[in-house]
Design a protein around this motif. Structure first.
Motif, mmCIF file in Angstrom:
data_model
loop_
_atom_site.group_PDB
_atom_site.id
_atom_site.type_symbol
_atom_site.label_atom_id
_atom_site.label_comp_id
_atom_site.label_asym_id
_atom_site.label_seq_id
_atom_site.Cartn_x
_atom_site.Cartn_y
_atom_site.Cartn_z
ATOM 1 N N ALA A 46 19.266 -56.472 60.935
ATOM 2 C CA ALA A 46 20.544 -56.509 60.216
ATOM 3 C C ALA A 46 20.719 -57.835 59.473
ATOM 4 O O ALA A 46 21.254 -57.867 58.360
ATOM 5 C CB ALA A 46 21.701 -56.289 61.192
ATOM 6 N N VAL A 47 20.263 -58.932 60.091
ATOM 7 C CA VAL A 47 20.330 -60.242 59.434
ATOM 8 C C VAL A 47 19.273 -60.277 58.330
ATOM 9 O O VAL A 47 18.074 -60.218 58.597
ATOM 10 C CB VAL A 47 20.099 -61.381 60.438
ATOM 11 N N GLY A 48 19.714 -60.348 57.119
ATOM 12 C CA GLY A 48 18.816 -60.297 55.978
ATOM 13 C C GLY A 48 18.892 -58.981 55.225
ATOM 14 O O GLY A 48 18.278 -58.833 54.166
ATOM 15 N N LYS A 107 17.530 -62.320 51.088
ATOM 16 C CA LYS A 107 17.492 -60.909 51.463
ATOM 17 C C LYS A 107 16.065 -60.466 51.741
ATOM 18 O O LYS A 107 15.140 -60.764 50.979
ATOM 19 C CB LYS A 107 18.092 -60.060 50.339
ATOM 20 N N ILE A 108 15.882 -59.737 52.834
ATOM 21 C CA ILE A 108 14.560 -59.211 53.176
ATOM 22 C C ILE A 108 14.238 -58.066 52.217
ATOM 23 O O ILE A 108 15.051 -57.154 52.034
ATOM 24 C CB ILE A 108 14.533 -58.698 54.628
ATOM 25 N N ASP A 146 6.428 -63.239 60.234
ATOM 26 C CA ASP A 146 7.300 -63.923 59.281
ATOM 27 C C ASP A 146 7.777 -62.889 58.259
ATOM 28 O O ASP A 146 6.988 -62.362 57.479
ATOM 29 C CB ASP A 146 6.537 -65.046 58.581
ATOM 30 N N LEU A 147 9.064 -62.596 58.276
ATOM 31 C CA LEU A 147 9.613 -61.538 57.429
ATOM 32 C C LEU A 147 9.516 -61.857 55.945
ATOM 33 O O LEU A 147 9.549 -60.940 55.110
ATOM 34 C CB LEU A 147 11.076 -61.279 57.803
ATOM 35 N N LEU A 186 18.325 -54.544 65.185
ATOM 36 C CA LEU A 186 16.985 -54.852 64.693
ATOM 37 C C LEU A 186 16.372 -53.699 63.908
ATOM 38 O O LEU A 186 15.244 -53.821 63.422
ATOM 39 C CB LEU A 186 16.062 -55.209 65.869
ATOM 40 N N ARG A 187 17.079 -52.581 63.782
ATOM 41 C CA ARG A 187 16.513 -51.405 63.120
ATOM 42 C C ARG A 187 17.521 -50.807 62.142
ATOM 43 O O ARG A 187 18.293 -49.920 62.493
ATOM 44 C CB ARG A 187 16.075 -50.375 64.166
ATOM 45 N N ILE A 188 17.502 -51.350 60.918
ATOM 46 C CA ILE A 188 18.321 -50.833 59.818
ATOM 47 C C ILE A 188 17.368 -50.177 58.818
ATOM 48 O O ILE A 188 16.352 -50.760 58.447
ATOM 49 C CB ILE A 188 19.102 -51.971 59.112
#
Length: 907
Positions: free
Chosen positions: A465-467, A476-477, A603-604, A889-891
């Protein structure tokens, strides 16, 4: 199990009935329409009355009874116990007319236009009423039914048979009524009716344009004598389509709500149907895409994942409520991988289905209706290609296997290979689905159906969710980021075989027996997913989950046997449709062996793949089994043609067992539950249905509390009221208000946090509006809007009042298309999809919210003769949005701009 009684049920029904009566008395109440005619000649023209029955050959006019009766004025036929027990009409009662079987329909050209012949030897017994609506001539025959000689029902359709007429259809409007519809292009056509002792009943259709011009579809011979009366000799049919399928965007019946052949307008519950035509015009292949036009149904796992297609209904996960041709399917999650290639339509039954189908979700059930064999040869080849290296080929073959056409077959198959917009993510899928039906006798039919499918996929497991929906100091991821390992993949194989045996004892009594056996396997290299996110916002901790023994797949096998006995009878003047049935269901899961442990962090924003896995930290190896035996009884009671009551109940004995082979422990649990339903339908006007219903559901829990007591099943309760209306003969709408309560939800024991107690409750309340059908010739629509307030009402883990996951307050879906009817653009069509989903909470703590989104789809298609081509564009404006959430952790991001094209050839 503790069976919870409902002390307020009787008072609720009484007060609800009183409320409905009060509302009905203040509205413009209408009568039970009673019309009786003899076979003769009907003429419809622009001067004809909108509701008239004109008898030309008898020179007699019989008008329908138009005296308005309010509900309190309807005399109920029960006056004594003796009257109640009467099984046949008394001498003072007019006998119920027997259904006339129309065994064929032909269309022949004439000098004036075209004639449609309803072939029957009992034409004089037909009761025919007609009316006009705009440019539409509509004739109903309330004592007849379309049936081939082998007993199969079918639909006749002739498109543009003559100039000035858009379409002629002859169809079974309901189980007792044939409807003939003639749609004029610019004005009301003239229709004359003749009784032919040799052929049956003849509808002669003409327009001002056709009178001045010969029929376009079938030119007459030069030396032919022009008849003054319609002729049934020596002419080839203009066009005849014999099929058991429903065309268009609207549907008049659905079997899943009552397990009987019942019109949707007579069902006291909201049920929506996604017909094949909507699927083809949208150019979609996955069920979760199909449901976007249905109110209150939200996809919760995107199709590009290659995993389970899943969605919530009225705020609750629909769980294992998957039906196939009206019978519960067998799965441990794999069934949801259905593909739309071999599916004729999808039915969404809103609310509890336990009264007929046993344990399941409170939100609703999904019934998948597969394509069935056709009596005429049919061959179709299709090829699709699109974005992300999407390639797909499909075939659909059908026809008779013998000269008498008592043995028919159908074969559907497809192969698909594609990437997705997510890095390294790839899907490979195929399916083969053969069906054979055998009309053993006029009253007995056996259908054998099987399918084999396989899916190989690499899943992305979502993004944190973060990113994505929460701020990240690194930015932004990218939505294409893959958080697993490129070598991860899972394989899902599925094989199903079964039969459907139907026998008609008489015109009123029938039996259906269905058996199905399934083997489902899951294997492959497992997956890698996120386990934590470091404070820097970029380092994702991961874990792996894998099968230590690739030669032993996680396997589920099971069977179901369902038997339904259906009968129609009368007690006095009250009509009954009785259903008695039993179901036996059993599954066993073996080879569920796994290992798990930590995987290398990722590393995202600068991912490096291929690092070795950590040591194995957890192992599992277990077998599971479960099943149930259910008995159900339902009575659909018609006090009058416009007043109907549905009463039903089901009792289930359910069991579930688990054997942990590593810990050498066994658990076993048995439950019993009763699921009732009561519903009422009142139709103040023929096209309007007002309804109210009450129903309950159950779903087994597993485990024990701190004292070792087994948990009771979850229970659900629904109250629903609504209005169903036919806005025209091809356009319908449903407005529903509902209140659902889910009880016995597991929540943490405040005295012992290692155990749970059953004090949790959740509720969902809302309003839904669905519209589907044809607005004008060529212009069709399928749309739904829902307002849903789904919240936690009692819990020890989460704050009371929190919203449920993936349950938007407002959602809207619409797909509309227009097909050009004439001119240089004839054969072309345009489609537009508009889909809005409001803000949704990402977890039950309501720690983060998925933003609302508005997605636009478009399609253009062309159909002429045997060729059909189409191009579809999903997310036309390339909007960034997030489809659903499993946890923080799963969006799951939604698909970006995607283009697909298809071309098919029928021969």
């Amino acid at each position: 199990m503790k069976v919870q009684r409902s002390p307020n049920l009787l008072s609720f029904v009484v007060s609800l009935s009183g409320c409905i009566t009060s509302v009905f008395m203040t509205l413009v109440a209408q009568p039970v329409w009673a019309q009786s005619t003899r076979t003769a000649s009907i003429t419809a023209s622009t001067k004809a009355s909108a509701d008239s029955t004109q008898l030309i050959s008898k020179k007699q006019v019989i008008e329908p009874i138009k005296k308005i009766q309010q509900l309190k004025q309807i005399k109920l036929p029960i006056s004594s116990a003796q009257t109640l027990l009467v099984q046949s009409p008394t001498p003072e009662t007019a006998p119920t007319p027997e259904l006339v079987q129309v065994t064929g329909v032909k269309a022949n050209p004439t000098s004036k236009g075209v004639e449609v012949i309803l072939q029957t030897s009992k034409g004089q017994e037909l009761q025919i009423t007609n009316r006009s609506a705009g440019n539409n001539f509509i004739a109903d025959i309330p004592n007849a039914q379309l049936r081939l000689l082998n007993g199969e029902a079918y639909t006749f359709r002739s498109e543009k048979p003559i100039q000035g007429v858009t379409e002629i259809t002859v169809t079974n409007f309901d189980t007792n009524t044939i409807r003939v519809t003639v749609i004029g292009e610019a004005s009301l056509p003239t229709v004359e009716l003749y009784d032919s002792p040799d052929e049956g009943v003849i509808f002669s259709v003409a327009t001002a344009a056709s009178s001045a011009q010969k029929p376009q579809t079938q030119p007459q011979q030069e030396n032919q004598t022009q008849p003054s009366q319609p002729s049934t000799q020596n002419d080839e049919p203009i066009e005849l389509v014999v099929t058991g399928e429903q065309d268009g965007y609207g549907a008049t019946d659905a079997s899943s709500a009552t397990r009987t052949d019942t019109r949707i307008r007579d069902i006291p519950q909201s049920i929506q149907v996604i017909p094949r035509q909507v699927i083809e015009d949208r150019v979609i292949t996955d069920p979760d895409d199909a449901v976007r036009t249905v109110s209150g149904v939200i996809p919760s796992n995107p199709s590009y994942e290659g995993g389970l297609s899943a969605f919530s209904i009225r705020g609750f996960d629909y769980g294992s409520n998957v039906l196939r041709n009206g019978v519960r399917d067998i799965d441990f999650g794999s069934t949801s991988r259905n593909d739309l290639t071999n599916i004729e339509r999808v039915e969404i039954l809103k609310g509890p289905a336990s009264v007929l189908y046993g344990q399941g979700s409170l939100g609703g059930a999904v019934n998948i209706v597969t394509k069935q064999p056709l009596s005429d040869p049919f061959y179709n080849l299709e090829f699709l290609a699109g974005s992300y290296d999407f390639y797909r080929g499909a075939l659909d073959f059908s026809g008779p296997l013998n000269d008498s056409r008592t043995v028919l077959y159908r074969l559907n198959a497809f192969y698909q290979d594609s990437n997705t917009f997510v890095d390294f993510s790839r899907n490979n899928r195929w399916l083969v689905n053969p069906v054979v039906s055998w009309q053993i006798s006029p009253n007995t039919k056996l259908t054998i159906e099987g399918d084999v499918s396989k899916t190989v996929s690499q899943t992305s497991a979502g993004l944190p969710a973060v990113g994505t929906v929460l701020p990240n100091p690194n930015g932004k991821i990218p939505i294409n980021r893959f958080i697993g390992e490129p070598g991860d993949f899972e394989t899902f194989s599925y094989a199903r075989i079964g039969y459907d045996l139907q026998h008609q004892f008489s015109k009123d009594w029938s039996v259906r027996n269905v058996f199905r056996y399934v083997v489902s396997k899951r294997g492959g290299g497992g997956f890698t997913a996120g386990s934590s996110l470091d404070p820097d916002g970029r380092t994702l901790g991961r874990f792996y989950f894998d099968d230590p023994n690739p030669k032993t797949d996680d396997t589920v096998n099971g069977f179901i046997v369902a038997t339904d006995l259906t009968g129609k009878f009368q007690t006095g003047l009250i009509k009954h449709t009785l259903l008695f049935g039993t179901e036996v269901y059993n599954t066993k899961r073996t080879g569920f062996e796994y290992i798990s442990g930590d995987a290398a962090p990722l590393d995202l924003f600068n991912p490096v793949y291929g690092s070795p896995r950590g040591a194995v930290e957890n192992r599992g190896n277990s077998t599971q089994s479960g099943g149930f035996v259910g008995v159900y009884l339902q009575d659909q009671i018609a006090f009058a043609d416009n007043l109907k009551l549905v009463l039903g109940g089901r009792y289930d004995w359910a069991n579930q067992d688990s054997n942990d082979l590593i810990a050498d422990t066994k658990t076993s649990q048995s439950d019993q539950a009763f699921s009732p339903r009561v519903g009422i339908v009142y139709q103040p006007l023929p096209p309007i249905s007002l309804y109210a219903s009450y129903s309950r559901s159950f779903n087994p829990n597993s485990g024990t509390d701190a004292n070792g007591n087994l948990f009771d099943p979850e229970s659900g309760t629904q109250y629903e009221v609504g209005i169903k209306g036919d806005l025209s003969n091809k356009l319908s709408a449903t407005l529903a208000l509902f209140d659902l309560t889910r009880s016995n939800v597991l929540t943490t024991d405040p005295n012992n946090s290692n155990f749970s107690i059953q004090t949790g409750k959740q509720r969902s309340r809302g309003i839904e509006l669905d519209v589907s059908g044809e607005i004008l010739p060529g212009w069709s629509i399928a749309a739904g809007y829902a307002y849903i307030d789904a919240r936690i009402s009692e819990d020890n883990d989460y704050p009371v009042g929190n919203r449920l996951v993936n349950a938007p307050e407002n959602s809207f879906g619409l797909f509309t298309s227009y097909k050009f009817q004439s001119g240089s653009l004839e054969g072309w069509g345009l489609g537009l999809g508009l889909f809005y989903v409001g803000e949704r909470e990402g977890d039950l703590n309501n720690n983060f919210t998925l933003p609302s989104y508005f997605r636009t789809d478009a399609s253009i298609f062309y159909k002429r003769d045997r060729l059909r081509a189409a191009v579809s564009i999903k997310n036309l404006f390339n909007v960034d949005y997030y489809e659903s959430s499993s946890d923080i952790l799963r969006i799951f991001p939604g698909e970006p701009l995607t283009v697909q094209g298809t071309i098919s050839w029928q021969f």
